[in-house]
Design a protein around this motif. Sequence first.
Motif, mmCIF file in Angstrom:
data_model
loop_
_atom_site.group_PDB
_atom_site.id
_atom_site.type_symbol
_atom_site.label_atom_id
_atom_site.label_comp_id
_atom_site.label_asym_id
_atom_site.label_seq_id
_atom_site.Cartn_x
_atom_site.Cartn_y
_atom_site.Cartn_z
ATOM 1 N N ASP A 1 1.055 -1.162 -0.094
ATOM 2 C CA ASP A 1 0.025 0.290 -0.069
ATOM 3 C C ASP A 1 0.940 1.234 -0.132
ATOM 4 O OD1 ASP A 1 -2.255 -1.506 0.295
ATOM 5 O OD2 ASP A 1 -2.502 -1.676 2.326
ATOM 6 N N GLY A 2 1.940 1.264 0.313
ATOM 7 C CA GLY A 2 3.036 2.176 0.578
ATOM 8 C C GLY A 2 3.627 2.690 -0.743
ATOM 9 N N PRO A 3 4.244 3.948 -0.797
ATOM 10 C CA PRO A 3 4.995 4.486 -1.963
ATOM 11 C C PRO A 3 6.085 3.227 -2.680
ATOM 12 C CG PRO A 3 5.790 5.627 -0.251
ATOM 13 C CD PRO A 3 4.700 4.773 0.374
ATOM 14 N N VAL A 4 6.358 3.183 -3.909
ATOM 15 C CA VAL A 4 6.942 2.554 -4.376
ATOM 16 C C VAL A 4 8.604 2.971 -4.462
ATOM 17 C CG1 VAL A 4 7.898 1.397 -6.593
ATOM 18 C CG2 VAL A 4 5.432 1.583 -6.138
ATOM 19 N N GLN A 5 9.470 2.416 -4.252
ATOM 20 C CA GLN A 5 11.023 3.228 -3.953
ATOM 21 C C GLN A 5 11.777 2.289 -4.560
ATOM 22 O OE1 GLN A 5 11.659 2.613 0.489
ATOM 23 N NE2 GLN A 5 10.414 4.610 0.825
ATOM 24 N N TYR A 6 12.920 3.132 -5.178
ATOM 25 C CA TYR A 6 13.999 2.618 -5.988
ATOM 26 C C TYR A 6 15.378 3.087 -5.537
ATOM 27 C CZ TYR A 6 10.258 2.403 -9.526
ATOM 28 O OH TYR A 6 9.227 1.912 -10.371
ATOM 29 N N GLU A 7 16.224 1.825 -5.754
ATOM 30 C CA GLU A 7 17.697 2.300 -5.272
ATOM 31 C C GLU A 7 18.378 2.745 -6.384
ATOM 32 O OE1 GLU A 7 19.761 -0.978 -3.557
ATOM 33 O OE2 GLU A 7 18.477 -1.025 -1.746
ATOM 34 N N VAL A 8 19.176 3.914 -6.279
ATOM 35 C CA VAL A 8 19.843 4.526 -7.565
ATOM 36 C C VAL A 8 21.319 4.517 -6.866
ATOM 37 C CG1 VAL A 8 20.082 6.431 -9.057
ATOM 38 C CG2 VAL A 8 17.753 5.675 -8.124
ATOM 39 N N THR A 9 22.240 4.187 -7.768
ATOM 40 C CA THR A 9 23.715 4.334 -7.332
ATOM 41 C C THR A 9 24.222 5.548 -8.389
ATOM 42 O OG1 THR A 9 23.960 1.914 -6.997
ATOM 43 C CG2 THR A 9 25.757 2.975 -7.375
ATOM 44 N N CYS A 10 24.821 6.354 -7.566
ATOM 45 C CA CYS A 10 25.345 7.722 -8.067
ATOM 46 C C CYS A 10 26.609 7.098 -8.999
ATOM 47 C CB CYS A 10 25.748 8.470 -7.247
ATOM 48 S SG CYS A 10 26.842 10.025 -7.959
ATOM 49 N N PRO A 11 26.653 7.663 -10.576
ATOM 50 C CA PRO A 11 27.989 7.257 -11.113
ATOM 51 C C PRO A 11 29.142 7.768 -10.888
ATOM 52 C CG PRO A 11 26.155 8.636 -12.645
ATOM 53 C CD PRO A 11 25.616 8.316 -11.274
ATOM 54 N N GLU A 12 29.157 9.020 -10.180
ATOM 55 C CA GLU A 12 30.335 9.654 -9.967
ATOM 56 C C GLU A 12 30.916 9.216 -8.599
ATOM 57 O OE1 GLU A 12 31.608 12.323 -11.424
ATOM 58 O OE2 GLU A 12 30.264 12.216 -12.991
ATOM 59 N N CYS A 13 30.207 9.129 -7.477
ATOM 60 C CA CYS A 13 30.728 8.920 -6.274
ATOM 61 C C CYS A 13 30.312 7.490 -5.752
ATOM 62 C CB CYS A 13 30.483 9.891 -5.074
ATOM 63 S SG CYS A 13 28.547 9.669 -4.659
ATOM 64 N N GLY A 14 29.639 6.386 -6.512
ATOM 65 C CA GLY A 14 29.039 5.254 -6.157
ATOM 66 C C GLY A 14 28.190 5.033 -4.785
ATOM 67 N N THR A 15 27.620 6.131 -4.267
ATOM 68 C CA THR A 15 26.774 6.338 -3.336
ATOM 69 C C THR A 15 25.367 5.892 -3.684
ATOM 70 O OG1 THR A 15 28.006 8.045 -2.180
ATOM 71 C CG2 THR A 15 25.741 7.455 -1.489
ATOM 72 N N THR A 16 24.866 4.685 -3.205
ATOM 73 C CA THR A 16 23.513 4.091 -3.245
ATOM 74 C C THR A 16 22.387 4.816 -2.561
ATOM 75 O OG1 THR A 16 24.428 2.176 -3.666
ATOM 76 C CG2 THR A 16 22.229 2.189 -3.384
ATOM 77 N N SER A 17 21.568 5.413 -3.037
ATOM 78 C CA SER A 17 20.256 6.168 -2.264
ATOM 79 C C SER A 17 19.272 5.731 -2.643
ATOM 80 C CB SER A 17 20.433 7.468 -2.713
ATOM 81 O OG SER A 17 21.458 8.052 -2.524
ATOM 82 N N VAL A 18 18.079 5.780 -1.857
ATOM 83 C CA VAL A 18 16.628 5.141 -1.993
ATOM 84 C C VAL A 18 15.912 6.469 -2.281
ATOM 85 C CG1 VAL A 18 14.672 4.031 -1.068
ATOM 86 C CG2 VAL A 18 17.062 3.141 -0.479
ATOM 87 N N PHE A 19 15.204 6.314 -3.277
ATOM 88 C CA PHE A 19 14.180 7.366 -3.555
ATOM 89 C C PHE A 19 12.745 6.923 -3.961
ATOM 90 C CE2 PHE A 19 18.465 9.060 -5.213
ATOM 91 C CZ PHE A 19 18.191 10.296 -4.809
ATOM 92 N N GLU A 20 11.744 7.574 -3.504
ATOM 93 C CA GLU A 20 10.412 7.238 -3.910
ATOM 94 C C GLU A 20 9.924 7.627 -5.352
ATOM 95 O OE1 GLU A 20 7.561 8.977 -1.062
ATOM 96 O OE2 GLU A 20 8.725 8.119 0.509
ATOM 97 N N GLU A 21 9.249 6.902 -5.891
ATOM 98 C CA GLU A 21 8.865 7.150 -7.226
ATOM 99 C C GLU A 21 8.388 8.521 -7.820
ATOM 100 O OE1 GLU A 21 6.630 4.477 -10.723
ATOM 101 O OE2 GLU A 21 5.434 4.525 -8.584
ATOM 102 N N ASP A 22 7.597 8.937 -6.771
ATOM 103 C CA ASP A 22 7.046 10.493 -7.033
ATOM 104 C C ASP A 22 8.279 11.400 -7.199
ATOM 105 O OD1 ASP A 22 4.680 9.316 -6.803
ATOM 106 O OD2 ASP A 22 4.130 10.174 -4.555
ATOM 107 N N GLU A 23 9.384 11.044 -6.302
ATOM 108 C CA GLU A 23 10.453 12.060 -6.608
ATOM 109 C C GLU A 23 11.084 11.921 -7.804
ATOM 110 O OE1 GLU A 23 12.986 12.421 -2.413
ATOM 111 O OE2 GLU A 23 12.341 10.359 -2.473
ATOM 112 N N LEU A 24 11.314 10.652 -8.534
ATOM 113 C CA LEU A 24 11.864 10.538 -9.577
ATOM 114 C C LEU A 24 11.135 11.137 -10.890
ATOM 115 C CD1 LEU A 24 13.131 6.965 -8.933
ATOM 116 C CD2 LEU A 24 14.297 8.737 -8.537
ATOM 117 N N LEU A 25 9.774 11.208 -10.617
ATOM 118 C CA LEU A 25 9.058 11.422 -11.724
ATOM 119 C C LEU A 25 8.882 12.905 -11.711
ATOM 120 C CD1 LEU A 25 6.139 8.840 -11.406
ATOM 121 C CD2 LEU A 25 7.889 9.114 -13.078
ATOM 122 N N ASP A 26 9.087 13.598 -10.377
ATOM 123 C CA ASP A 26 8.929 14.999 -10.437
ATOM 124 C C ASP A 26 10.196 15.801 -11.011
ATOM 125 O OD1 ASP A 26 6.668 14.964 -9.041
ATOM 126 O OD2 ASP A 26 7.327 15.189 -7.035
#
Length: 195
Positions: free
Chosen positions: A151-176
């Motif tokens: 029921d909660g928001p869909v989340q995605y893990e994204v790895t930064c190509p520059e520094c290699g840090t993996t972050s979690v973003f909700e789908e709404d943040e990515l679409l905005d």
Amino acid sequence: MELNKKAAYLQGLVDGLGIDDTTKEGKIIKAMSALLGEMAEVIESVDEDLSRAYDQINDLSDELEDLEADLYEEDEDGESEDAEDEDTDDDDDAKDDDIASEPFYEVACPNCGETVYVSEDDLDAGEANCAHCGVTFEVALEGDGEDDAEDGPVQYEVTCPECGTTSVFEEDELLDGAPKCPNCGKPLDFEVTEE
């Protein structure tokens, strides 16, 4: 010959020699003779005290044996109390085996951070008590919240190509818009495709 008699015999020999106690040697010999007599008396007194102590210990040992016999004598049914104790111990061991076979889960207390062992009963109740700080807190298996996750928001893990840090973003943040890496601040380029 007893020690006192030996000391008295030596003193008699010293007196019989007619040693002059006004000379240095005479004073030493007379003093040693007197000291031997005193030591003999003290040793004999200690020996008597030791004999009395041994007698008392033997008496106490006999009394202790009588008490043990009274405590462990057989019951009217002919079964000893030891046998009853063994039956009780077997029952306790069986209960301990049941507890040991029950699965436990390690959980960190949210209040003090100490490890708490949570049983199936605690999970069924939905709460556990920390033995270290006494705080009661909610517990659940990770799989128990799957329905809520759907029921909660869909989340995605994204790895930064520059520094290699993996972050979690909700789908709404990515679409905005293009989110930025929280570590280095570089924009993250990707596409979200709907299935």
